[in-house]
Design a protein around this motif. Sequence first.
Motif, PDB file in Angstrom:
ATOM      1  N   TYR A 141      10.074  10.879   0.480  1.00 36.00           N
ATOM      2  CA  TYR A 141      10.110   9.488   0.021  1.00 36.00           C
ATOM      3  C   TYR A 141      10.506   8.659   1.197  1.00 36.00           C
ATOM      4  O   TYR A 141      10.804   7.194   1.067  1.00 36.00           O
TER       5      TYR A 141
ATOM      6  N   TYR B 159       7.133   6.495  -9.684  1.00 39.99           N
ATOM      7  CA  TYR B 159       6.673   6.685  -8.297  1.00 39.99           C
ATOM      8  C   TYR B 159       6.823   8.473  -8.155  1.00 39.99           C
ATOM      9  O   TYR B 159       5.631   8.885  -7.899  1.00 39.99           O
TER      10      TYR B 159
ATOM     11  N   ASP C  39       3.515  10.932  -7.907  1.00 44.44           N
ATOM     12  CA  ASP C  39       3.140  11.617  -6.674  1.00 44.44           C
ATOM     13  C   ASP C  39       3.127  13.194  -6.764  1.00 44.44           C
ATOM     14  O   ASP C  39       2.351  13.960  -6.069  1.00 44.44           O
TER      15      ASP C  39
ATOM     16  N   THR D  37       3.909   0.532  -2.496  1.00 44.43           N
ATOM     17  CA  THR D  37       4.706   1.616  -2.361  1.00 44.43           C
ATOM     18  C   THR D  37       3.807   2.929  -2.634  1.00 44.43           C
ATOM     19  O   THR D  37       4.151   3.845  -1.857  1.00 44.43           O
ATOM     20  N   ARG D  38       2.802   2.955  -3.548  1.00 46.38           N
ATOM     21  CA  ARG D  38       2.251   4.356  -3.646  1.00 46.38           C
ATOM     22  C   ARG D  38       1.398   4.319  -2.407  1.00 46.38           C
ATOM     23  O   ARG D  38       1.405   5.685  -1.837  1.00 46.38           O
TER      24      ARG D  38
ATOM     25  N   ASN E 167       1.888   7.808   0.028  1.00 46.90           N
ATOM     26  CA  ASN E 167       0.644   8.925   0.774  1.00 46.90           C
ATOM     27  C   ASN E 167       0.581   8.701   2.211  1.00 46.90           C
ATOM     28  O   ASN E 167       0.491   9.955   2.733  1.00 46.90           O
TER      29      ASN E 167
ATOM     30  N   GLN F 294       5.483  -2.057 -13.121  1.00 46.96           N
ATOM     31  CA  GLN F 294       5.758  -0.654 -12.167  1.00 46.96           C
ATOM     32  C   GLN F 294       5.647   0.522 -12.938  1.00 46.96           C
ATOM     33  O   GLN F 294       4.667   1.504 -12.847  1.00 46.96           O
TER      34      GLN F 294
ATOM     35  N   ASN G  19       2.154   2.969 -13.137  1.00 43.54           N
ATOM     36  CA  ASN G  19       2.328   4.527 -12.536  1.00 43.54           C
ATOM     37  C   ASN G  19       2.338   5.420 -13.696  1.00 43.54           C
ATOM     38  O   ASN G  19       1.442   6.396 -13.546  1.00 43.54           O
TER      39      ASN G  19
ATOM     40  N   ARG H  31      -1.549   5.962 -14.456  1.00 44.12           N
ATOM     41  CA  ARG H  31      -2.366   6.646 -13.528  1.00 44.12           C
ATOM     42  C   ARG H  31      -2.028   8.212 -13.696  1.00 44.12           C
ATOM     43  O   ARG H  31      -2.783   9.075 -13.787  1.00 44.12           O
TER      44      ARG H  31
END
Length: 576
Positions: A57, A134, A138, A179-180, A184, A238, A242, A245
Amino acid sequence: MRIWLFRAIALILPLLVLLLAELALRATGAGQNWPLFKINPANPAYLVSETDIVKRYFANNTALPSVKMEPAFLLADKPDNAIRLVVQGGSTAAGYPYGTGASLAAMLEQRLSRTFPKQRVEVVNTALAAVNSYTLLDLADEIIAIKPDAVLIYAGHNEYLGLLGVGSNYLASQSPGVTRLLINLRQLHSFQLMEQLYQQLNQPLQAADESSRTFMARVARDKAIALGSAQFQAGLEQFDSNLSRLLAKYQRADIPVYISTLVSNLADQPPFNSTPIPETVLSQLPAASAAGKPSVDVAVLDALAAQAASAGSADFHYLLGQQYQQRGMSEQARTQFLLAKEHDLLRFRAPEAINQQIRKLAVRYNATLVDTEAAFIANSPKGLVGNSLLLEHLHPNVQGYFLLADSFYKALGRDQALASWQQPVPANLVPANIAWQERPITPAEEYAGYLRILQLKADYPFSEEPQQVTFPVARTPQQQWGQAYVEGKLDWLSLQNRNARYYHQQGDGDMLLKTLKIIADALPHDANANQQAAQILLKAGRQGEAKGYLQRAILAPQASSQVQQQIQQLQATLAL
């Protein structure tokens, strides 16, 4: 027609150049990959989690927090009869400050292995201190790839002041979407190269060295995030974005999710940062009496509570909570302690809105809600969650960690979540008293956890300036080894081997069995560790469990000739 062809070429050509550059960088070994799971070099039949996953990250050469994931081992090819669960979350899910033994993964694996002795049980830890939603999102695709039977989530405390949190010094962007995207892109070696070039061209000024400070002291950029403020709402958005998802991914993959409500220390953790108590109130509301005697009339307290509702002072609510607690008025005390946490400007504890989101998300995505908060309330004196189960603002003590794992275990049993639980009320549930006796943590590790909390509380936000930590005199071998472990003079395996030798010398069969099982469970790929566990379980008359450890020992081809001989003897005895 020709103009459209030129336009197409103009669009495709840069992408082709980037693709070729990416392939060239990967071929030459430039850039780095940080997969969640990789082949275990000690035994290729197993995967092992990446302990340095946090590097994924941040750009190279960035001053990283000293955060590592505890290594977890799982079979590369999941057996047909295996039970595989995955734990996601932050430091509480990971078992801080005790480490692996107190973690949700270890506590559950120990109990589920006892519940299903004929099946291979793997509870895989992917929890990591300081991370937030996050990281959970991820890692989801890689978790799905290992085909878990369920995913267990305990997370939400780090949305403001964790890595990539909205008030953190490790913030990437104010926008969750950006941020996402950055997370990636950082997997591309070409993007990593561009980041390094940017860093070299924009060298920051040298800051004061704070490497000796705790993570809590270094992470907090924004120390005053008011309830209901724009930044407060950004943290909630946030988390919701996240987690939505994340749960949608698992739902599409048909993987059951168990998601827990969060627990905070309400009764015994004063607010870290508060707006001042109005001067007019201070004369009417002295601090709680040390003798525990009520010092303010109830009618006055109720009037002050009405004033506190509009004052927005966390300290005001906390003092009211103490006064109500002295009178045994637990409901009123809890209300005020909860408001004190809600108005605490330094957001190291999740606000109640996070728990409300967890409940809504569980319904929306058909996840099972594990109400750990309710369990802690039910097991706390007068229903006021405090130091009886928590070490500081949010990390449980060993009893608290057991209660956390027990909440998930009971939820799995109620749902008959695993194939062998088919009865209306599972008959093979392991009673809590037996599971507690066999908890996979040794006294030396418990003492190490106690020392780590002393270190944590010697720095911000428990103290404005870092304080010198003096450990108490270690009076037992376990305390001496626990201190050596904290000081880095002893690694985890050496600590457990010393425990095993000590308990063997003392003739303490129960603790020897526990220690050998702890070692074998942490190192399922190690032939010797699992052969020893199988041998002692056989002596204890627990043949079903002994077979499980022996099967793991058989899978380890690097065993010495002596260990292989012992494995063959056990095979003959257990008719494997």
